[in-house]
Design a protein around this motif. Sequence first.
Motif, mmCIF file in Angstrom:
data_model
loop_
_atom_site.group_PDB
_atom_site.id
_atom_site.type_symbol
_atom_site.label_atom_id
_atom_site.label_comp_id
_atom_site.label_asym_id
_atom_site.label_seq_id
_atom_site.Cartn_x
_atom_site.Cartn_y
_atom_site.Cartn_z
ATOM 1 N N GLU A 157 -11.184 -3.125 -11.022
ATOM 2 C CA GLU A 157 -10.353 -2.121 -10.880
ATOM 3 C C GLU A 157 -9.423 -1.948 -9.898
ATOM 4 N N GLU A 158 -10.163 -2.010 -8.549
ATOM 5 C CA GLU A 158 -9.269 -2.146 -7.265
ATOM 6 C C GLU A 158 -8.560 -3.146 -7.239
ATOM 7 N N GLN A 159 -8.868 -4.275 -7.775
ATOM 8 C CA GLN A 159 -8.221 -5.470 -7.475
ATOM 9 C C GLN A 159 -6.888 -5.244 -8.507
ATOM 10 N N GLU A 186 1.078 6.560 -7.106
ATOM 11 C CA GLU A 186 0.016 7.162 -7.640
ATOM 12 C C GLU A 186 0.245 8.598 -7.549
ATOM 13 N N ALA A 226 -15.723 -1.932 -11.227
ATOM 14 C CA ALA A 226 -15.077 -1.091 -9.890
ATOM 15 C C ALA A 226 -14.397 -2.068 -9.192
ATOM 16 N N THR A 227 -14.941 -3.173 -8.706
ATOM 17 C CA THR A 227 -14.005 -4.109 -8.092
ATOM 18 C C THR A 227 -12.688 -4.621 -8.777
ATOM 19 N N GLN A 252 2.160 1.713 -3.364
ATOM 20 C CA GLN A 252 0.979 2.131 -4.461
ATOM 21 C C GLN A 252 0.646 3.631 -4.129
ATOM 22 N N ARG A 288 0.691 -1.305 -0.062
ATOM 23 C CA ARG A 288 0.045 -0.041 0.092
ATOM 24 C C ARG A 288 0.828 1.342 0.079
ATOM 25 N N LYS A 304 -5.393 -2.468 -9.183
ATOM 26 C CA LYS A 304 -4.574 -1.611 -8.646
ATOM 27 C C LYS A 304 -3.785 -2.187 -7.462
ATOM 28 N N ARG A 305 -4.175 -3.235 -6.813
ATOM 29 C CA ARG A 305 -3.502 -3.808 -5.626
ATOM 30 C C ARG A 305 -2.475 -4.629 -6.233
ATOM 31 N N ASP A 359 -7.142 -12.751 -3.775
ATOM 32 C CA ASP A 359 -7.255 -11.824 -2.744
ATOM 33 C C ASP A 359 -6.795 -12.431 -1.521
#
Length: 813
Positions: A107-109, A16, A104-105, A12, A9, A111-112, A587
């Motif tokens: 995209e989040e994943q 960003e 949306a989900t 990341q 995190r 990004k992680r 995950d």
Amino acid sequence: MAYSTEIDRKWQKKWEETQIYKFDKNNMEKKLYCLEMFSYPSGAKLHAGHWFNFGLTDSWARMKRMQGYNVFHPQGFDAFGLPAENYAIKTGIHPKDSTMQNIATMEEQLKRMGATFDWDYEVITCLPEYYKWTQWIFLQLYKHGLAYRKNAPVNWCPSCKTVLANEQVIDGCCERCNSEVTKKNLTQWFFKITQYAQELLDCLPQLDWPEKTKKIQTNWIGRSEGAEIEFQVAGTDLTFRVFTTRADTLYGVTYVVLAPEHELVDKITTDDCRQAVEDYREAVKKVSEIDRMSTVREKTGVFTGAYAIHPLTGEKVPIWIADYVLAGYGTGCVMAVPAHDERDYEFATKYNLEIRRVIKGAEGVDDALPFTEYGILTGSREFDGYTSEEARIAIVRELEGMNKGELKVTYRLRDWLVSRQRYWGAPIPIIYCDKCGTVPVPEDQLPVELPYNVVFTPDGESPLAKCEEFVHTTCPCCGGPAKRDTDTLDTFVCSSWYYLRYPDNKNDKEPFNRELINRMLPVDKYVGGAEHAAMHLLYARFFTKALRDMGYLDFDEPFLSLVHQGTILGADGQKMSKSRGNTVSPDEYIEKYGSDVFRMYLAFGFSYVEGGPWSDEGIKAMDRFIARVERLITKFASEKDTKGSDQFGPNEKELNYIRHYAIKSVTEDTEVFQFNTAIARLMELINALYKYDALENRNMTLMEETIRDAILLMSPFAPHFAEEMWERMGYDYSVFNQPWPSYDEKALVRDEIEMAVQFNGQVKYKINVPRDADNQQIEQAALSDERAAGYIGGRNIVKVIVVKGRLINIVVQ
Ligand code: ANZ
Ligand code: ZN
């Protein structure tokens, strides 16, 4: 702080904030377009396969970036299509809502994952700002005669209640639901991909694609060289043409066969045969194309009562219909030569039709009937004695003179059927007016928006047909009342051009700027599943060529270099699936181990192109490896300012050798997606560092340089971890702004000694050989030196004497 998701995190956030992966449009010199096949947001979550595709392609892209390339690495979603609609039918959740939620989900994943995607260029195909241009391309194809409408028998899935493309019918069953596919006549839109059949073949050799994939495309296009020959229906002036690859067998024709669907059938069938013909045609509707092509299925057919006139002999031969003749291939008719074709032989035997030999084998060849090989003509009048090869041409020349035939190339490829009787897709931008006929929607009225409130439960009719506000419109030509086309476009249409949209995704004047995409494309590296070998990859090539010919871009091929990733199987070696309960949820692992451990495991645990079974043990081992690297670096970081020695003895040489060997191997292996061997070399490097670290008097400069290189080499595979270690070493942000390390050839030569080379006892020159080289290697090194030939001077080498560690004496005479 030990490596964990917290470190993920931290970096990341930093990436960003600093916008480190922004693509620089002003630096095109070393642009590199790296693309993964975009994903389908149907399941709400990224699975191990996505990770394997996106995560490791990102590792490749990271290395290229550090090598100085300006990497363009966009992401997006192939968002229209059946699964979202089927899900909606099951749950009542609108496809748009579920799709946008899934996106949306995901995209989040993504990004992680910590990948280098530049989200400014995201493309989502179900949004009007995208499908407006999908519709626009449809209109251009229409204007240029590459989109047309025709009534045709289509594959119909009774369960999904939709038409399927040939490619979506697997063993006679629906690709999605596995129910048996039947036939139905509908007026549909087609794209004329067949116009590009030859070019699609011709360009394959120049592509850096897996050979297997090129072969699949070659077979799918199915070029066949033969002839078309005209027959007349006896007693009428009707004619029809057959396609044959064996014109040399023309004198052996004893009957002809039309596909049951052929338009002549109605016209020529005699009254006494009509009932049988009708019954047969009904029965054939239920048989899938695959079955009809099967060689093992028993052949069936019926006589039409009509006869055809043989173009050379004038003889009358009966006209049959049979389902082994396909309506959509060649001309939909064949001349039957039972003596020399297996299917015809079986058919003729069953229905007692004449079998006439016209080809015999060469001396000693077993030519029992059916004899399907080439041979020598017999029973063929003036062509007797010709070889098949000669006769194939000569007979067609003769027919040409009579205007009854010509040489002809045929392709198995069919035009691409793009109409879908479904809701969740881009509406076809066409209006039907009673007065004006088929009218394209004017470009300034695009997009034809997909209405939100629609009953999309399938009942055989397009859901849009039940949406009154959508259907009724005014004709753009005469202003009178008119109706819209209520079908939507196959989702493969959306995915045939998304790679063109990425670089210019915000353009609202045109689908893409021509000058810009000419600089940005072709895609330099494309990575995705091998299941797309026939459909997506062929359609995208067709779109690129068609857009080129219409003047919208200037290159011939969309994807220069292609890699297929293998499949990650469950731990049991079976395909992962919810029903088997063997799926791996990335995950959970990422939460537990951090995303870099997960990615490193994928890199090391599998051959990229083959994939293989998942192993929990494997990921645990990778977790231990990362911890081991961290301990080494943390310890060194705390000691690095202490004074060591500056010696460069055998231990230093050994470490330096392993260091440069790792640089060379990681670079070369990563380049060709052999990540597992790259990681193995990295592990060796870490082991060597541990070994060296245990020594008394370390060369701290060498050790620091080696650790620095190790972090750089690891950074594409463990990006967060590498940033953290880089920082821990006290270096400036970011490791990804560093150049990729290069290796020193000299360091790759293990400890060497100098030896004198003598010719007949006189020292002429000296060479370096590895200290541990054996006599044969030493001899070889001495003789392969470029100076050797001059001293040998064409004489014979009588003897070579090696005195280990000192000299080589070459005796010549
Ligand atoms: C006469 C003949 C004699 C044939 C012989 C073969 C052997 P490829 O190579 O796949 O292109 N054919 C043509 N159109 C057909 C259709 N619509 N449905 C089923 N079969 C069809 O195959 C070409 C051959 O397949 C053609 O050559 C034709 O049979 C058959 F000793 O014509 B031949
Ligand atoms: Zn009109």
